[in-house]
Design a protein around this motif. Sequence first.
Motif, PDB file in Angstrom:
ATOM      1  N   GLY A 154       0.799  -1.215   0.000  1.00  0.00           N
ATOM      2  CA  GLY A 154       0.000   0.000   0.000  1.00  0.00           C
ATOM      3  C   GLY A 154       0.833   1.267   0.000  1.00  0.00           C
ATOM      4  N   GLN A 155       2.158   1.128  -0.141  1.00  0.00           N
ATOM      5  CA  GLN A 155       3.053   2.280  -0.125  1.00  0.00           C
ATOM      6  C   GLN A 155       3.163   2.886  -1.522  1.00  0.00           C
ATOM      7  OE1 GLN A 155       4.327   3.572   2.640  1.00  0.00           O
ATOM      8  NE2 GLN A 155       3.309   1.943   3.812  1.00  0.00           N
ATOM      9  N   PRO A 156       2.874   4.173  -1.670  1.00  0.00           N
ATOM     10  CA  PRO A 156       2.940   4.793  -3.002  1.00  0.00           C
ATOM     11  C   PRO A 156       4.304   4.652  -3.674  1.00  0.00           C
ATOM     12  CG  PRO A 156       1.815   6.243  -1.460  1.00  0.00           C
ATOM     13  CD  PRO A 156       2.392   5.120  -0.649  1.00  0.00           C
ATOM     14  N   LEU A 157       5.377   4.576  -2.867  1.00  0.00           N
ATOM     15  CA  LEU A 157       6.707   4.472  -3.459  1.00  0.00           C
ATOM     16  C   LEU A 157       6.926   3.128  -4.145  1.00  0.00           C
ATOM     17  CD1 LEU A 157       9.043   6.152  -0.813  1.00  0.00           C
ATOM     18  CD2 LEU A 157       7.743   7.183  -2.669  1.00  0.00           C
ATOM     19  N   ALA A 158       6.078   2.143  -3.845  1.00  0.00           N
ATOM     20  CA  ALA A 158       6.210   0.827  -4.479  1.00  0.00           C
ATOM     21  C   ALA A 158       5.464   0.748  -5.806  1.00  0.00           C
ATOM     22  CB  ALA A 158       5.701  -0.263  -3.534  1.00  0.00           C
ATOM     23  N   LEU A 159       4.724   1.792  -6.149  1.00  0.00           N
ATOM     24  CA  LEU A 159       3.963   1.808  -7.393  1.00  0.00           C
ATOM     25  C   LEU A 159       4.907   2.014  -8.574  1.00  0.00           C
ATOM     26  CD1 LEU A 159       0.952   1.643  -8.191  1.00  0.00           C
ATOM     27  CD2 LEU A 159       0.902   4.141  -8.151  1.00  0.00           C
ATOM     28  N   LEU A 160       4.784   1.162  -9.587  1.00  0.00           N
ATOM     29  CA  LEU A 160       5.665   1.226 -10.750  1.00  0.00           C
ATOM     30  C   LEU A 160       4.965   1.904 -11.923  1.00  0.00           C
ATOM     31  CD1 LEU A 160       7.106  -2.413 -10.691  1.00  0.00           C
ATOM     32  CD2 LEU A 160       8.160  -0.342  -9.772  1.00  0.00           C
ATOM     33  N   PRO A 161       5.705   2.647 -12.733  1.00  0.00           N
ATOM     34  CA  PRO A 161       5.095   3.185 -13.959  1.00  0.00           C
ATOM     35  C   PRO A 161       4.608   2.031 -14.832  1.00  0.00           C
ATOM     36  CG  PRO A 161       7.233   4.206 -13.527  1.00  0.00           C
ATOM     37  CD  PRO A 161       7.114   3.046 -12.588  1.00  0.00           C
ATOM     38  N   LEU A 162       3.398   2.151 -15.348  1.00  0.00           N
ATOM     39  CA  LEU A 162       2.816   1.076 -16.148  1.00  0.00           C
ATOM     40  C   LEU A 162       1.851   1.676 -17.157  1.00  0.00           C
ATOM     41  CD1 LEU A 162       2.600  -2.043 -16.476  1.00  0.00           C
ATOM     42  CD2 LEU A 162       0.648  -1.945 -14.910  1.00  0.00           C
ATOM     43  N   THR A 163       1.984   1.273 -18.399  1.00  0.00           N
ATOM     44  CA  THR A 163       1.087   1.770 -19.438  1.00  0.00           C
ATOM     45  C   THR A 163       0.146   0.657 -19.878  1.00  0.00           C
ATOM     46  OG1 THR A 163       2.531   1.175 -21.290  1.00  0.00           O
ATOM     47  CG2 THR A 163       2.901   3.323 -20.246  1.00  0.00           C
ATOM     48  N   GLN A 164      -0.988   1.063 -20.400  1.00  0.00           N
ATOM     49  CA  GLN A 164      -1.945   0.087 -20.909  1.00  0.00           C
ATOM     50  C   GLN A 164      -1.399  -0.612 -22.150  1.00  0.00           C
ATOM     51  OE1 GLN A 164      -5.543   2.369 -21.345  1.00  0.00           O
ATOM     52  NE2 GLN A 164      -5.572   2.931 -19.176  1.00  0.00           N
ATOM     53  N   ALA A 165      -0.539   0.075 -22.892  1.00  0.00           N
ATOM     54  CA  ALA A 165       0.084  -0.553 -24.061  1.00  0.00           C
ATOM     55  C   ALA A 165       1.003  -1.698 -23.634  1.00  0.00           C
ATOM     56  CB  ALA A 165       0.867   0.487 -24.857  1.00  0.00           C
ATOM     57  N   GLU A 166       1.717  -1.529 -22.508  1.00  0.00           N
ATOM     58  CA  GLU A 166       2.585  -2.600 -22.010  1.00  0.00           C
ATOM     59  C   GLU A 166       1.770  -3.825 -21.609  1.00  0.00           C
ATOM     60  OE1 GLU A 166       6.040   0.329 -20.109  1.00  0.00           O
ATOM     61  OE2 GLU A 166       4.629  -0.733 -18.818  1.00  0.00           O
ATOM     62  N   ILE A 167       0.657  -3.594 -20.908  1.00  0.00           N
ATOM     63  CA  ILE A 167      -0.201  -4.711 -20.511  1.00  0.00           C
ATOM     64  C   ILE A 167      -0.806  -5.374 -21.745  1.00  0.00           C
ATOM     65  CG2 ILE A 167      -2.380  -5.278 -19.377  1.00  0.00           C
ATOM     66  CD1 ILE A 167      -0.137  -5.025 -17.429  1.00  0.00           C
ATOM     67  N   LEU A 199      -9.225   1.256 -11.191  1.00  0.00           N
ATOM     68  CA  LEU A 199      -8.192   0.414 -11.786  1.00  0.00           C
ATOM     69  C   LEU A 199      -7.157   1.259 -12.521  1.00  0.00           C
ATOM     70  CD1 LEU A 199      -7.313  -2.499 -12.123  1.00  0.00           C
ATOM     71  CD2 LEU A 199      -8.690  -2.626 -14.205  1.00  0.00           C
ATOM     72  N   GLY A 200      -7.583   2.398 -13.031  1.00  0.00           N
ATOM     73  CA  GLY A 200      -6.635   3.280 -13.709  1.00  0.00           C
ATOM     74  C   GLY A 200      -5.520   3.760 -12.801  1.00  0.00           C
ATOM     75  N   GLY A 201      -5.746   3.733 -11.475  1.00  0.00           N
ATOM     76  CA  GLY A 201      -4.700   4.140 -10.545  1.00  0.00           C
ATOM     77  C   GLY A 201      -3.504   3.213 -10.543  1.00  0.00           C
ATOM     78  N   LEU A 202      -3.673   1.998 -11.067  1.00  0.00           N
ATOM     79  CA  LEU A 202      -2.564   1.053 -11.153  1.00  0.00           C
ATOM     80  C   LEU A 202      -1.805   1.188 -12.468  1.00  0.00           C
ATOM     81  CD1 LEU A 202      -4.227  -2.127  -9.607  1.00  0.00           C
ATOM     82  CD2 LEU A 202      -2.705  -0.480  -8.508  1.00  0.00           C
ATOM     83  N   PHE A 203      -2.163   2.203 -13.245  1.00  0.00           N
ATOM     84  CA  PHE A 203      -1.461   2.496 -14.495  1.00  0.00           C
ATOM     85  C   PHE A 203      -0.883   3.911 -14.434  1.00  0.00           C
ATOM     86  CE2 PHE A 203      -4.335  -0.887 -15.633  1.00  0.00           C
ATOM     87  CZ  PHE A 203      -3.620  -1.654 -16.539  1.00  0.00           C
ATOM     88  N   PRO A 204      -0.020   4.181 -13.463  1.00  0.00           N
ATOM     89  CA  PRO A 204       0.504   5.544 -13.340  1.00  0.00           C
ATOM     90  C   PRO A 204       1.550   5.844 -14.407  1.00  0.00           C
ATOM     91  CG  PRO A 204       1.596   4.132 -11.765  1.00  0.00           C
ATOM     92  CD  PRO A 204       0.553   3.275 -12.453  1.00  0.00           C
ATOM     93  N   LYS A 205       1.553   7.083 -14.836  1.00  0.00           N
ATOM     94  CA  LYS A 205       2.614   7.538 -15.729  1.00  0.00           C
ATOM     95  C   LYS A 205       3.864   7.807 -14.892  1.00  0.00           C
ATOM     96  CE  LYS A 205      -0.627   9.636 -19.002  1.00  0.00           C
ATOM     97  NZ  LYS A 205      -1.065  10.888 -19.665  1.00  0.00           N
TER      98      LYS A 205
END
Length: 422
Positions: A163-176, A214-220
């Motif tokens: 639940g730590q914001p620093l553990a969130l990785l940049p992820l794009t919908q194109a990558e998924i 769910l879009g929150g798991l796709f941060p730029k």
Amino acid sequence: MQHPNNTRIDAGLLGKIVLARFLELPLRAVDRLVTQVESAAGFTALRPWVTVGRLEGAQVVQDVVDPHQTQASPILGEVRDMKNLYPGTGAGRGLMFLYHRDSYAREYRFDEEGVNHMMSKPDFPAELAGVLRKLRLINTRNRLTHALMRAVLASQAAYLRSGQPLALLPLTQAEISARLRSESNLVVVADPGRISRLVRVLSIALPNGETMPLGGLFPKPRQVYCHFVDHVIKREKTWMLQGVLWEPLTDEAIAAILEREYGIRLLRRTVANIRHDLAIPDCRNRGQRMNYLAATEGFSALVPLTPQALRTAVPAQPGVYEIRAALGSSVAETKGGWLEKSAPPGPHSIVYIGSSGDLRKRLGDHLRGNSDNVLLYNHLADGAARVRFRLVSEGWRWAERDLYRVFCATFGTPPLCNRMSP
């Protein structure tokens, strides 16, 4: 001759448009559609060729806790740790996604040969054809959603566990999308457009109980950098209170810390832009806001300055302290004992700021009048004085000096019994 605007849409294109709109439906609408289709007479007629099942590997909340739900949940489901889901079973430490409704994990399996034979008949009812189209749409959406959730859980596992914001990785919908299309067992085309339509309408519950789009798991990348800049600036206050830092960090210093500690390389102006987006003042304005209340964050509760309290509540360790006299002191009494919660000080209630390598001994000297400060001893003589402190393992004299400076800047005058600047 047909008018150009009256040309018929290609069947394949029309199917893609219908699917795109279906992927954008909210969860409540999907749940209602599943219920309506399965209760229709046409569905009953198709049962010899259609089997109702569940997506492979999918779990529904009812399977675990069997809650009674009377209406469709606006949340797709929840993420749980398997070790918490099945305690004592030795299950792996992976994450599991639990759907909130059976309809979200529904899958229809067709006897394709029988269905094709039935549809080839001239008298095949249009109603049954419509039911079949809806069943295939539900299959496509649910299969794509299930594959999407598995991929997202794998990509953001560290964040979902902590639940730590620093553990969130940049992820794009194109990558998924690329990852899903590389899976040979996925029969649905997972192009970025379809992923985007699903992500916009779905929300999930995190292991800590919070709901997240769910879009929150796709941060730029910039969104991730915002978390790191905010984290460093929050640590800045702690460093200042501990005496490690004497003034707020400049944007250059923040960029240097990000590169040194986290491997994130940002330009100074990028840090400044992010700070502006977060509505965080620059270092000069942050320094002006570092008032006395902020500087004493982390201090102990107020303790009566008595021999008994010194023996039981004040450690013989280095630190900085603040003494308040009874006159004008604003404190909240505790009925069950002598520990008291601190309250915002008035300028005349704080009579002394000091530091020592042994807090208990130094405060005892003040109490006995052995500190060569007659004015302070007079304020302690009535036994109503109180003290609070913060342990500082190193640089406690510097911490005292900084606290004294902030006090003077906040109240415009030094404490009454401080005869000189430390």
